[in-house]
Design a protein around this motif. Structure first.
Motif, mmCIF file in Angstrom:
data_model
loop_
_atom_site.group_PDB
_atom_site.id
_atom_site.type_symbol
_atom_site.label_atom_id
_atom_site.label_comp_id
_atom_site.label_asym_id
_atom_site.label_seq_id
_atom_site.Cartn_x
_atom_site.Cartn_y
_atom_site.Cartn_z
ATOM 1 N N GLY A 1 0.809 -1.206 0.000
ATOM 2 C CA GLY A 1 0.000 0.000 0.000
ATOM 3 C C GLY A 1 0.842 1.256 0.000
ATOM 4 N N ALA A 2 0.207 2.380 0.326
ATOM 5 C CA ALA A 2 0.896 3.666 0.428
ATOM 6 C C ALA A 2 1.173 3.943 1.899
ATOM 7 C CB ALA A 2 0.046 4.780 -0.171
ATOM 8 N N VAL A 3 2.444 4.017 2.247
ATOM 9 C CA VAL A 3 2.875 4.105 3.646
ATOM 10 C C VAL A 3 3.672 5.388 3.856
ATOM 11 C CG1 VAL A 3 4.308 3.017 5.411
ATOM 12 C CG2 VAL A 3 2.923 1.600 3.886
ATOM 13 N N PRO A 4 3.365 6.167 4.899
ATOM 14 C CA PRO A 4 4.133 7.394 5.154
ATOM 15 C C PRO A 4 5.536 7.086 5.655
ATOM 16 C CG PRO A 4 2.539 7.037 6.908
ATOM 17 C CD PRO A 4 2.252 6.001 5.859
ATOM 18 N N LEU A 5 6.492 7.879 5.198
ATOM 19 C CA LEU A 5 7.890 7.713 5.597
ATOM 20 C C LEU A 5 8.306 8.843 6.525
ATOM 21 C CD1 LEU A 5 9.530 6.725 2.192
ATOM 22 C CD2 LEU A 5 8.478 5.250 3.923
ATOM 23 N N ARG A 6 9.348 8.584 7.291
ATOM 24 C CA ARG A 6 9.901 9.589 8.188
ATOM 25 C C ARG A 6 11.354 9.863 7.809
ATOM 26 N NH1 ARG A 6 10.489 7.554 12.904
ATOM 27 N NH2 ARG A 6 9.490 5.527 12.713
ATOM 28 N N ARG A 7 11.719 11.131 7.837
ATOM 29 C CA ARG A 7 13.087 11.537 7.529
ATOM 30 C C ARG A 7 14.008 11.246 8.716
ATOM 31 N NH1 ARG A 7 13.907 15.638 3.696
ATOM 32 N NH2 ARG A 7 15.362 16.673 5.097
ATOM 33 N N LEU A 8 15.212 10.839 8.411
ATOM 34 C CA LEU A 8 16.248 10.685 9.423
ATOM 35 C C LEU A 8 17.232 11.844 9.297
ATOM 36 C CD1 LEU A 8 16.717 6.830 9.101
ATOM 37 C CD2 LEU A 8 15.618 8.071 10.968
ATOM 38 N N PRO A 9 18.054 12.091 10.318
ATOM 39 C CA PRO A 9 18.895 13.298 10.310
ATOM 40 C C PRO A 9 19.746 13.475 9.057
ATOM 41 C CG PRO A 9 18.880 12.336 12.498
ATOM 42 C CD PRO A 9 18.128 11.384 11.618
ATOM 43 N N GLY B 1 29.186 1.298 6.997
ATOM 44 C CA GLY B 1 29.331 2.633 6.446
ATOM 45 C C GLY B 1 28.097 3.193 5.776
ATOM 46 N N ALA B 2 27.030 2.396 5.657
ATOM 47 C CA ALA B 2 25.804 2.899 5.031
ATOM 48 C C ALA B 2 25.144 3.941 5.922
ATOM 49 C CB ALA B 2 24.842 1.747 4.769
ATOM 50 N N VAL B 3 24.504 4.924 5.288
ATOM 51 C CA VAL B 3 23.859 6.019 6.003
ATOM 52 C C VAL B 3 22.352 5.902 5.820
ATOM 53 C CG1 VAL B 3 23.631 8.525 6.203
ATOM 54 C CG2 VAL B 3 25.852 7.504 5.612
ATOM 55 N N PRO B 4 21.591 5.602 6.879
ATOM 56 C CA PRO B 4 20.131 5.538 6.735
ATOM 57 C C PRO B 4 19.551 6.929 6.532
ATOM 58 C CG PRO B 4 20.768 5.197 9.031
ATOM 59 C CD PRO B 4 22.040 5.256 8.245
ATOM 60 N N LEU B 5 18.588 7.031 5.611
ATOM 61 C CA LEU B 5 18.025 8.326 5.239
ATOM 62 C C LEU B 5 16.533 8.441 5.528
ATOM 63 C CD1 LEU B 5 19.798 8.628 1.778
ATOM 64 C CD2 LEU B 5 20.456 9.792 3.887
ATOM 65 N N LEU B 6 15.786 7.384 5.269
ATOM 66 C CA LEU B 6 14.343 7.374 5.494
ATOM 67 C C LEU B 6 13.966 6.106 6.245
ATOM 68 C CD1 LEU B 6 13.099 8.430 1.924
ATOM 69 C CD2 LEU B 6 13.296 9.907 3.937
ATOM 70 N N THR B 7 12.950 6.198 7.082
ATOM 71 C CA THR B 7 12.466 5.043 7.826
ATOM 72 C C THR B 7 10.944 5.060 7.825
ATOM 73 O OG1 THR B 7 12.685 3.815 9.907
ATOM 74 C CG2 THR B 7 12.469 6.206 10.086
ATOM 75 N N GLY B 8 10.354 4.036 8.437
ATOM 76 C CA GLY B 8 8.907 3.950 8.557
ATOM 77 C C GLY B 8 8.547 3.271 9.857
ATOM 78 N N ASP B 9 7.289 3.295 10.196
ATOM 79 C CA ASP B 9 6.861 2.714 11.466
ATOM 80 C C ASP B 9 6.961 1.195 11.472
ATOM 81 O OD1 ASP B 9 6.328 5.215 12.474
ATOM 82 O OD2 ASP B 9 4.189 5.160 11.962
ATOM 83 N N ASP B 10 6.928 0.569 10.267
ATOM 84 C CA ASP B 10 6.912 -0.890 10.213
ATOM 85 C C ASP B 10 8.083 -1.477 9.444
ATOM 86 O OD1 ASP B 10 5.595 -3.316 10.931
ATOM 87 O OD2 ASP B 10 4.920 -3.518 8.859
ATOM 88 N N CYS B 11 9.017 -0.636 9.027
ATOM 89 C CA CYS B 11 10.181 -1.108 8.278
ATOM 90 C C CYS B 11 11.300 -0.102 8.513
ATOM 91 C CB CYS B 11 9.851 -1.216 6.792
ATOM 92 S SG CYS B 11 11.220 -1.788 5.757
ATOM 93 N N PRO B 12 12.360 -0.484 9.216
ATOM 94 C CA PRO B 12 13.332 0.518 9.671
ATOM 95 C C PRO B 12 14.175 1.137 8.563
ATOM 96 C CG PRO B 12 14.054 -1.693 10.264
ATOM 97 C CD PRO B 12 12.656 -1.825 9.744
ATOM 98 N N TYR B 13 14.555 0.356 7.557
ATOM 99 C CA TYR B 13 15.485 0.852 6.546
ATOM 100 C C TYR B 13 14.747 1.039 5.220
ATOM 101 C CZ TYR B 13 18.780 -0.783 10.054
ATOM 102 O OH TYR B 13 19.460 -0.994 11.235
ATOM 103 N N GLN B 14 14.065 2.182 5.106
ATOM 104 C CA GLN B 14 13.330 2.466 3.879
ATOM 105 C C GLN B 14 14.226 3.075 2.803
ATOM 106 O OE1 GLN B 14 10.436 1.705 2.809
ATOM 107 N NE2 GLN B 14 9.193 1.156 4.577
ATOM 108 N N ALA B 15 15.297 3.726 3.190
ATOM 109 C CA ALA B 15 16.247 4.263 2.219
ATOM 110 C C ALA B 15 17.583 4.468 2.904
ATOM 111 C CB ALA B 15 15.752 5.579 1.631
ATOM 112 N N PHE B 16 18.656 4.168 2.162
ATOM 113 C CA PHE B 16 19.999 4.419 2.685
ATOM 114 C C PHE B 16 20.932 4.739 1.535
ATOM 115 C CE2 PHE B 16 19.849 -0.183 1.960
ATOM 116 C CZ PHE B 16 21.061 -0.462 1.360
#
Length: 262
Positions: free
Chosen positions: A132-140, A171-186
Motif C-alpha cells: 500500500g501507500a505508507v508514510p515515511l519519516r526523515r532521518l537526520p 558505512g551505510a547512512v540511513p536516510l528514510l524510515t517507517g513505522d513498520d520497516c526501519p530501513y526504507q532508504a539508505f
C-alpha cells in the motif's frame, strides 16, 4: 509472481534516442520496468539501456561506459541464484558501481541486492508483507542528501515487499524510515542509493500486483483492495515526490558523467 520480496512495476520508458549519458537498467521480470523513474530520466535526456535478465539477455561483465546503474525489483529473493542465475552478475555490477562512485539506484528487491552485495543482510518480515501507500519519516542525514533531501516528512511511498533489509552494510547512512520497516532508504558512499519502496509505480500497476498476489496477501491477513485504494488516493503526491527524486538522481548521473567525460 508474489509479494514475497518486492517488485518494480510499469513498463515505463524504453531506450531513449542516442545522446546523453546512458544508465544500465537491470530488469528481473516482465512487469518490472522503470515506470515513473524511467520516464523522468528520459525526459531529462538520459538514455536507458535495459537488460531483460529473465529473458536470458546477458549482463555486461562491467559497467563499461555507462554513467549509472539501476537495479529494479522482482519476486525472487536477493540470494535466490538458482531461480535467477544472473544475480551474481548483478552483485558484481553493484560492487563495481560503489567502488567507482558510479551513481547507483536499487529499488525494492534491487535495494535488498545492494545491501546484501555490500555486506548487509536481508530477511523475511515476521510481520508479513508491507503493501500500500505508507508514510515515511526523515532521518537526520536526509537533510543534506542530494537525492532524497527534498522528500517531505510523512511523504507516502508505495510498498510491496515481504522481505526487508535487517542489517545495513558497513558505512551505510540511513536516510528514510517507517513505522513498520526501519530501513526504507539508505546511501552508501557518495553515489549509491537503495530504497525499499517503489518510487516508480502508481495505482494502475499496484492493482495488477494485487490481482496477481491477492490470495497470498489475504492468507497473510492483508487486504489487497485496501492497499490499492491507498495508493490511488495518494497518486498525485506519489508522482510529485518521487518524480522529483528521480530527477535529482538523474542530476547526479549527469554531473558525474560530465566530470568523467562519459
Amino acid at each position: 509472481m508474489t509479494a514475497e520480496t518486492g517488485r518494480a512495476g510499469g513498463s515505463g520508458a524504453g531506450a531513449a534516442e542516442r545522446g546523453g549519458p546512458a544508465v544500465l537498467v537491470v530488469q528481473h521480470e516482465e512487469d518490472a520496468g522503470p515506470g515513473l523513474v524511467g520516464e523522468r530520466l528520459v525526459r531529462a535526456g538520459i538514455r536507458l539501456d535495459p537488460i531483460r535478465a529473465w529473458r536470458g539477455e546477458a549482463l555486461p561483465e562491467t559497467l563499461g561506459g555507462h554513467a549509472g546503474l539501476i537495479v529494479l525489483g522482482g519476486s525472487v529473493g536477493c540470494e535466490d541464484d538458482g531461480a535467477a542465475p544472473w544475480l551474481p552478475g548483478v552483485r558484481a555490477l553493484v560492487r563495481e558501481a560503489v567502488a567507482g562512485e558510479v551513481p547507483l539506484l536499487g529499488i525494492c528487491l534491487g535495494g535488498q541486492i545492494v545491501a546484501h552485495a555490500l555486506g548487509g543482510s536481508v530477511s523475511r518480515r515476521p510481520r508479513g508483507p508491507e503493501v500500500g501507500a505508507v508514510p515515511l519519516r526523515r532521518l537526520p542525514a536526509a537533510g543534506g542528501d542530494p537525492v532524497l533531501g527534498g522528500v517531505p516528512e510523512g511523504a507516502p511511498a508505495v510498498q510491496w515487499h515481504g522481505d526487508e533489509v535487517d542489517r545495513l552494510p558497513a558505512g551505510a547512512v540511513p536516510l528514510l524510515t517507517g513505522d513498520d520497516c526501519p530501513y526504507q532508504a539508505f546511501r552508501v558512499g557518495d553515489a549509491a542509493w537503495a530504497v525499499q519502496f517503489h518510487p516508480e509505480v502508481g495505482a494502475e500497476t499496484v492493482a495488477l500486483w494485487a490481482a496477481a498476489d491477492g490470495e497470498r496477501l489475504r492468507s497473510a491477513g492483508v487486504d489487497p483492495g485496501t492497499a490499492v485504494a491507498a495508493v490511488r488516493e495518494a497518486e498525485l503526491e506519489l508522482r510529485a515526490v518521487w518524480g522529483a527524486v528521480s530527477e535529482a538522481w538523474g542530476a547526479v548521473v549527469r554531473a558525474r558523467a560530465d566530470a568523467r567525460g562519459v
